[in-house]
Scaffold this motif. Structure first.
Motif, PDB file in Angstrom:
ATOM      1  N   LEU A  33     -12.388   4.417  16.863  1.00 38.38           N
ATOM      2  CA  LEU A  33     -13.210   3.612  17.094  1.00 38.38           C
ATOM      3  C   LEU A  33     -14.535   4.078  17.778  1.00 38.38           C
ATOM      4  O   LEU A  33     -15.814   3.659  17.619  1.00 38.38           O
ATOM      5  N   TRP A  34     -14.277   4.929  18.819  1.00 40.90           N
ATOM      6  CA  TRP A  34     -15.303   5.478  19.566  1.00 40.90           C
ATOM      7  C   TRP A  34     -16.194   6.530  18.850  1.00 40.90           C
ATOM      8  O   TRP A  34     -17.312   6.448  18.660  1.00 40.90           O
ATOM      9  N   MET A  35     -15.493   7.058  17.880  1.00 38.64           N
ATOM     10  CA  MET A  35     -16.136   8.051  16.920  1.00 38.64           C
ATOM     11  C   MET A  35     -17.038   7.414  16.063  1.00 38.64           C
ATOM     12  O   MET A  35     -18.177   7.695  15.982  1.00 38.64           O
ATOM     13  N   ILE A  36     -16.686   6.279  15.277  1.00 34.70           N
ATOM     14  CA  ILE A  36     -17.398   5.593  14.474  1.00 34.70           C
ATOM     15  C   ILE A  36     -18.375   4.979  15.048  1.00 34.70           C
ATOM     16  O   ILE A  36     -19.647   4.966  14.692  1.00 34.70           O
ATOM     17  N   SER A  37     -18.365   4.339  16.315  1.00 34.50           N
ATOM     18  CA  SER A  37     -19.219   3.713  17.121  1.00 34.50           C
ATOM     19  C   SER A  37     -20.342   4.731  17.620  1.00 34.50           C
ATOM     20  O   SER A  37     -21.667   4.364  17.370  1.00 34.50           O
ATOM     21  N   GLU A  52     -20.896   0.716  25.167  1.00 39.14           N
ATOM     22  CA  GLU A  52     -21.076  -0.295  24.083  1.00 39.14           C
ATOM     23  C   GLU A  52     -20.304   0.177  22.898  1.00 39.14           C
ATOM     24  O   GLU A  52     -20.797   1.290  21.816  1.00 39.14           O
ATOM     25  N   TRP A  53     -19.252  -0.620  22.350  1.00 40.20           N
ATOM     26  CA  TRP A  53     -18.541  -0.429  21.398  1.00 40.20           C
ATOM     27  C   TRP A  53     -19.007  -0.890  20.165  1.00 40.20           C
ATOM     28  O   TRP A  53     -19.231  -0.128  18.974  1.00 40.20           O
ATOM     29  N   ILE A  54     -20.096  -1.739  20.220  1.00 37.73           N
ATOM     30  CA  ILE A  54     -20.816  -1.924  19.092  1.00 37.73           C
ATOM     31  C   ILE A  54     -22.312  -2.158  19.586  1.00 37.73           C
ATOM     32  O   ILE A  54     -22.766  -2.595  20.265  1.00 37.73           O
ATOM     33  N   PRO A  55     -23.116  -0.964  18.968  1.00 35.39           N
ATOM     34  CA  PRO A  55     -24.512  -0.723  19.321  1.00 35.39           C
ATOM     35  C   PRO A  55     -25.366  -1.877  18.980  1.00 35.39           C
ATOM     36  O   PRO A  55     -25.188  -2.477  18.147  1.00 35.39           O
ATOM     37  N   MET A 248     -22.193  14.983  15.113  1.00 33.61           N
ATOM     38  CA  MET A 248     -20.774  15.504  14.866  1.00 33.61           C
ATOM     39  C   MET A 248     -19.958  14.219  14.771  1.00 33.61           C
ATOM     40  O   MET A 248     -18.881  14.726  13.738  1.00 33.61           O
ATOM     41  N   MET A 249     -20.081  13.260  15.426  1.00 33.07           N
ATOM     42  CA  MET A 249     -19.078  12.085  15.154  1.00 33.07           C
ATOM     43  C   MET A 249     -19.504  11.392  13.704  1.00 33.07           C
ATOM     44  O   MET A 249     -18.500  11.290  12.875  1.00 33.07           O
ATOM     45  N   ALA A 250     -20.770  11.452  13.169  1.00 29.43           N
ATOM     46  CA  ALA A 250     -20.853  11.091  11.800  1.00 29.43           C
ATOM     47  C   ALA A 250     -20.152  12.062  10.875  1.00 29.43           C
ATOM     48  O   ALA A 250     -19.487  11.439   9.829  1.00 29.43           O
ATOM     49  N   ALA A 251     -20.364  13.404  11.143  1.00 29.27           N
ATOM     50  CA  ALA A 251     -19.448  14.371  10.304  1.00 29.27           C
ATOM     51  C   ALA A 251     -18.016  14.173  10.327  1.00 29.27           C
ATOM     52  O   ALA A 251     -17.499  14.126   9.243  1.00 29.27           O
ATOM     53  N   ALA A 252     -17.379  13.995  11.423  1.00 33.91           N
ATOM     54  CA  ALA A 252     -16.011  13.762  11.591  1.00 33.91           C
ATOM     55  C   ALA A 252     -15.611  12.275  10.972  1.00 33.91           C
ATOM     56  O   ALA A 252     -14.449  12.337  10.143  1.00 33.91           O
ATOM     57  N   SER A 253     -16.336  11.304  11.005  1.00 31.04           N
ATOM     58  CA  SER A 253     -16.176  10.025  10.260  1.00 31.04           C
ATOM     59  C   SER A 253     -16.013  10.501   8.683  1.00 31.04           C
ATOM     60  O   SER A 253     -15.266   9.787   8.188  1.00 31.04           O
ATOM     61  N   ALA A 254     -16.967  11.050   8.187  1.00 27.84           N
ATOM     62  CA  ALA A 254     -17.157  11.411   6.644  1.00 27.84           C
ATOM     63  C   ALA A 254     -15.837  12.075   6.424  1.00 27.84           C
ATOM     64  O   ALA A 254     -15.407  12.101   5.267  1.00 27.84           O
ATOM     65  N   GLY A 255     -15.392  13.115   7.315  1.00 28.29           N
ATOM     66  CA  GLY A 255     -14.200  13.933   6.738  1.00 28.29           C
ATOM     67  C   GLY A 255     -12.847  13.044   6.953  1.00 28.29           C
ATOM     68  O   GLY A 255     -12.109  13.541   6.289  1.00 28.29           O
TER      69      GLY A 255
END
Length: 281
Positions: A33-37, A52-55, A248-255
């Motif tokens: 959840l932190w990665m996606i946030s 802030e979990w929800i930006p 980095m978190m966006a790339a990890a989310s895509a993976g």
């Protein structure tokens, strides 16, 4: 009365176990959840405390950078899908063939051969890098996707799991088919495989995850960046963007998107297949 007493004893313990499992599940899912946030935040909001979990303002530019940058993840995705799907289908099919032989065909030395086959699991994969490198160079498939696909077609775990499942199928089914004149191939395709759908689906999902997340083999046997898979592409992205935590978190989310989809679709098969595979040894 006795049944009611047992139920009254079991219910609190079951509730306690459920609460513990729920708490562990929450702890395990928090990093995702932190990665996606983080992938949807601005750079200034990454280290903001409290988190802030929800930006307040969702930012999609980091995801756009991953997919439309100079080195798009689209190529890595296609490469990983190609390797994972071909490897998954081939490994599931070949494992089923081998498992049927070990479970249903009685031949001399079967159990000894199976134990020898299982003993290969004790060999660390890293030990085989040099022999495989030499063989791939000799065969002319080094720096091609075949260097990842061909070894991935054979999985000892898959043979073991399917063998255990095939052993749980009553022998009377095969024996009645033999009496009716059916051979091993007909029994395998018409009787055993339809009954083994949960185990086959379980192996397919597990093998897909292995193929998708394979980093070491791709690192050793692939040089051309156009052949890179998602793990290598993600590693390159991190090395080239050492302070771009949002990217980095966006790339990890895509993976992890394909893995989430695969497990969401086949989670019931995993539980059913692993349970049935342990019925008989």
């Amino acid at each position: 009365m006795e049944i009611k007493k047992r139920l009254s004893i079991l219910q609190p313990s079951s509730l306690f176990i459920t609460i513990i499992m729920l708490a562990l599940a929450v702890v395990m899912i928090i990093p995702f959840l932190w990665m996606i946030s983080t992938s949807l935040k601005t750079p200034a909001e990454v280290f903001k405390y409290p988190i802030e979990w929800i930006p307040s303002n969702l930012t999609w530019e980091h995801h756009q950078k991953v997919w439309s940058g100079a080195k798009s993840f689209g190529t890595y995705y296609l490469n990983s899908l190609k390797i994972s799907i071909i490897g998954m289908v081939g490994a599931t099919f070949l494992s089923a063939f081998a498992a049927y032989g070990f479970a249903r065909i009685d031949f001399k030395g079967r159990n000894a051969l199976f134990l020898l086959y299982l003993s290969m699991m004790m060999i660390p994969p890293q030990v085989l890098f040099v022999p495989k490198f030499i063989m791939f160079e000799w065969a002319g498939i080094y720096n091609t996707h075949l260097a990842l696909i061909l070894p991935g077609l054979f999985t000892i775990f898959g043979v073991f799991m399917l063998r255990q499942f095939f052993l749980s199928i009553p022998n009377e089914i095969s024996e009645s088919a033999f009496i009716d004149g059916a051979g091993h191939f007909r029994i395998f395709f018409r009787l055993i495989l339809p009954l083994a759908k949960p185990a086959l689906a379980t192996l397919a999902i597990i093998d897909f995850s292995w193929q998708w997340n394979d980093y070491e083999n791709a690192l050793v046997f692939l040089i051309d960046e156009n052949l890179y898979t998602v793990p290598l592409g993600l590693q390159n992205f991190i090395l080239e963007n050492t302070v771009d935590y949002n990217g980095m978190m966006a790339a990890a989310s895509a993976g992890i998107i394909p893995m989430i989809i695969v497990f969401a679709i086949g989670q019931r098969y995993i539980i059913q297949g692993l349970t049935n595979s342990a019925v008989k040894g």
